[in-house]
Design a protein around this motif. Structure first.
Motif, short mmCIF file in Angstrom:
data_model
loop_
_atom_site.label_atom_id
_atom_site.label_comp_id
_atom_site.label_asym_id
_atom_site.label_seq_id
_atom_site.Cartn_x
_atom_site.Cartn_y
_atom_site.Cartn_z
N GLY A 169 -7.14 2.81 -13.54
CA GLY A 169 -7.16 1.69 -14.47
C GLY A 169 -5.77 1.13 -14.72
N GLU A 170 -4.78 2.00 -14.89
CA GLU A 170 -3.41 1.56 -15.10
C GLU A 170 -2.86 0.86 -13.85
OE1 GLU A 170 -1.85 4.95 -18.27
OE2 GLU A 170 -1.68 5.29 -16.11
N ALA A 171 -3.22 1.37 -12.68
CA ALA A 171 -2.80 0.73 -11.43
C ALA A 171 -3.42 -0.66 -11.32
CB ALA A 171 -3.20 1.58 -10.24
N THR A 172 -4.68 -0.79 -11.75
CA THR A 172 -5.33 -2.10 -11.72
C THR A 172 -4.60 -3.09 -12.61
OG1 THR A 172 -7.48 -1.04 -11.33
CG2 THR A 172 -7.51 -3.32 -12.11
N GLY A 173 -4.14 -2.65 -13.77
CA GLY A 173 -3.32 -3.50 -14.63
C GLY A 173 -2.03 -3.92 -13.96
N ALA A 174 -1.42 -2.99 -13.21
CA ALA A 174 -0.19 -3.31 -12.47
C ALA A 174 -0.47 -4.33 -11.37
CB ALA A 174 0.40 -2.03 -11.87
N PHE A 175 -1.64 -4.23 -10.72
CA PHE A 175 -2.01 -5.20 -9.69
C PHE A 175 -2.11 -6.61 -10.30
CE2 PHE A 175 -4.68 -1.62 -7.55
CZ PHE A 175 -3.51 -0.96 -7.21
N LEU A 176 -2.69 -6.68 -11.50
CA LEU A 176 -2.82 -7.98 -12.16
C LEU A 176 -1.45 -8.58 -12.49
CD1 LEU A 176 -5.80 -7.30 -14.60
CD2 LEU A 176 -5.82 -8.71 -12.55
N ALA A 228 0.83 -1.20 0.00
CA ALA A 228 0.00 0.00 0.00
C ALA A 228 0.86 1.25 0.00
CB ALA A 228 -0.93 -0.01 1.21
N ALA A 229 1.98 1.19 0.73
CA ALA A 229 2.89 2.33 0.73
C ALA A 229 3.52 2.53 -0.64
CB ALA A 229 3.99 2.11 1.79
N VAL A 230 3.84 1.43 -1.33
CA VAL A 230 4.39 1.52 -2.68
C VAL A 230 3.38 2.17 -3.62
CG1 VAL A 230 5.09 0.16 -4.69
CG2 VAL A 230 5.97 -0.42 -2.43
N ILE A 231 2.11 1.76 -3.52
CA ILE A 231 1.06 2.31 -4.38
C ILE A 231 0.92 3.81 -4.16
CG2 ILE A 231 -1.42 2.29 -4.85
CD1 ILE A 231 -1.38 -0.70 -4.11
N ALA A 232 0.89 4.22 -2.90
CA ALA A 232 0.72 5.64 -2.60
C ALA A 232 1.90 6.46 -3.11
CB ALA A 232 0.56 5.82 -1.09
N SER A 233 3.11 5.92 -3.01
CA SER A 233 4.30 6.68 -3.43
C SER A 233 4.48 6.71 -4.94
CB SER A 233 5.54 6.10 -2.76
OG SER A 233 5.75 4.76 -3.17
N ALA A 234 3.94 5.69 -5.64
CA ALA A 234 4.12 5.60 -7.09
C ALA A 234 2.89 6.04 -7.87
CB ALA A 234 4.47 4.16 -7.47
N ALA A 235 1.91 6.64 -7.19
CA ALA A 235 0.63 6.95 -7.83
C ALA A 235 0.69 8.14 -8.78
CB ALA A 235 -0.43 7.21 -6.76
N THR A 236 1.72 8.97 -8.68
CA THR A 236 1.80 10.17 -9.52
C THR A 236 1.85 9.80 -11.00
OG1 THR A 236 3.01 11.31 -7.77
CG2 THR A 236 3.08 12.27 -9.97
N GLY A 252 6.86 0.95 -12.76
CA GLY A 252 6.93 1.85 -11.62
C GLY A 252 6.11 1.42 -10.42
N MET A 253 5.08 0.58 -10.65
CA MET A 253 4.23 0.17 -9.54
C MET A 253 4.11 -1.34 -9.42
SD MET A 253 0.24 1.19 -8.73
CE MET A 253 0.64 2.93 -8.49
N SER A 267 -0.05 -0.26 -19.08
CA SER A 267 0.92 0.82 -19.23
C SER A 267 2.26 0.32 -18.71
CB SER A 267 0.48 2.06 -18.47
OG SER A 267 1.54 2.97 -18.30
N TRP A 268 3.30 0.38 -19.54
CA TRP A 268 4.63 -0.04 -19.10
C TRP A 268 5.11 0.83 -17.94
CZ3 TRP A 268 6.33 -4.57 -20.07
CH2 TRP A 268 6.00 -5.22 -21.25
N HIS A 269 4.73 2.09 -17.96
CA HIS A 269 5.11 2.97 -16.86
C HIS A 269 4.53 2.46 -15.54
CE1 HIS A 269 5.86 6.54 -14.50
NE2 HIS A 269 4.56 6.72 -14.31
#
Length: 394
Positions: free
Chosen positions: A90-97, A77-85, A212-213, A206-208
């Motif tokens: 939707g892109e974060a959801t892809g990273a979770f997968l 969760a800390a990683v998500i908050a710090s890399a959210a910029t 990054g996340m 997203s590769w970013h």
């Protein structure tokens, strides 16, 4: 299940759930909001996490008849908050997968289990003791702001250990809650009933976001949570299959990521509560405490929006006090096991101290670096050493 269940197991399951939610739920809210989540989506995160943790915990514990506790990734969760910029929800959801797929691969290929098999029990015990000792220190540190509450809970614990050891922690919870209410420390006016609804978020690639996340989320979760989680199970004398646990954690992440279940993995700190003798004197029946924790997880998830108010109702001194005293026995056993053998003693001590320090490097928590420091110590101590002969050569 019902024959094996006891009030102590119910209490241990409730305390584990309470500690798990109250210690990091604010971080979960912050991570979701950093990605631009709406209040409904934040509530969906709580629902997905609660259902995922509850169903996997119940299923795996009943399958193995061992206390296996699955939880969300706190460092994740800390990683998500710090890399959210610059990353959309939707892109974060892809990273979770992507993170879930990598966890599934670790389980299927048995890579993670092979690594864990090479870690000495002494280092694993020191690692677990270092993680849990931080919570015990926080429990007694609460005495500076609420001395009467902490002292009363400690006395209750000592008396309970003397006359009713199975229910000592339950007594601490009951007496502590009663005293907190008498002192006006319970914010019951914030309690509101609110049901959560699942909200689907379509994954975007997203590769970013993946680099990054997704990858940092996977690395931090495995290094800072999976390693101590497996250590907690093994130090307690259970032989749960590591690879299937990793695989099911990955499957749960893949299925629930679109609803907010960003990562699931083995618990370490809260697992120690259901793994301890306080949960049940019979080691073979402690799985019931994990099953009860799973049911409480589901209840917390379904309530969703009401969770924040419920968590705010309990003062932190009460939560940390109950958790710290519930972990004392496990900490003592971990320290005893880590220092038992002379050849591992110094490496185990360094592992314990680095883990206890809370140091964070490169976004990875102290649990990983404690293990690295202990392993490096063992390597240096045994590098190019040769056994001595009983008979001197001419």
């Amino acid at each position: 299940m019902l024959r094996d269940l006891s009030p102590a197991a119910v209490s241990a399951g409730f305390v584990a759930t309470l500690v798990g939610f109250t210690s990091t739920i604010a971080l979960i809210f912050h991570a979701a909001r950093s990605l631009g989540a709406t209040p409904e989506q934040v509530s969906s995160w709580v629902l997905a996490l609660g259902l995922g943790m509850g169903l996997t915990t119940i299923g795996l514990s009943l399958w193995q008849r061992e206390p296996i506790l699955i939880t969300w990734s706190t460092p994740g969760a800390a990683v998500i908050a710090s890399a959210a910029t610059g990353i959309s929800l939707g892109e974060a959801t892809g990273a979770f997968l992507v993170c879930g797929v990598l966890m599934l691969l670790c389980g299927v290929t048995r890579w993670f289990e092979r690594i864990m098999d090479r870690i000495p029990v002494a280092l694993a015990s020191a690692l677990l003791a270092g993680i849990l000792a931080k919570f015990a220190l926080m429990a007694f540190a609460g005495g500076s702001t609420h001395p009467a509450l902490v002292v009363t809970m400690l006395v209750t614990y000592l008396v309970g250990k003397r006359w009713w050891p199975r229910y000592a922690v339950l007594g601490v919870l009951v007496i502590g809650t009663g005293l907190a209410a008498a002192q006006g420390l319970l914010n019951t006016h914030e309690l509101k009933l609110s049901w959560a609804q699942p909200v689907w978020v379509t994954p975007q690639w997203s590769w970013h976001a993946v680099i990054g996340m997704g990858l940092p989320l996977f690395i931090v979760t495995m290094a800072s949570q999976a390693v101590p989680g497996v250590s907690a199970i093994r130090v307690s004398g259970y032989a749960a299959p590591v690879s299937p646990l990793m695989s099911w954690s990955g499957v749960a992440t893949i299925l629930l990521a679109p609803f907010g279940g960003y990562t699931f993995n083995l618990a370490a700190i809260t697992a120690a509560i259901v793994l301890s003798p306080h949960a049940h004197t019979d080691k073979a029946k402690r799985y019931t405490a994990a099953v009860m924790a799973g049911l409480f997880y589901i209840a917390m998830g379904v309530l969703g929006g009401a969770v924040a108010g419920l968590l705010n109702a309990f003062p932190s001194a009460l939560i940390m006090g109950v958790a710290g005293m519930a972990l004392l026995g496990t900490i003592a056993s971990g320290l005893a096991a880590s220092l038992r053998e002379d050849r591992f003693r110094e490496a185990a001590l360094i592992t314990f101290l680095v883990t206890l320090s809370g140091v964070t490097l490169l976004g990875v928590g102290s649990a990983f670096w404690g293990l690295v420091a202990g392993t490096l110590t063992l390597f240096v101590e045994n590098f190019h050493t040769r056994p001595t002969n009983d008979i001197d050569s001419p």
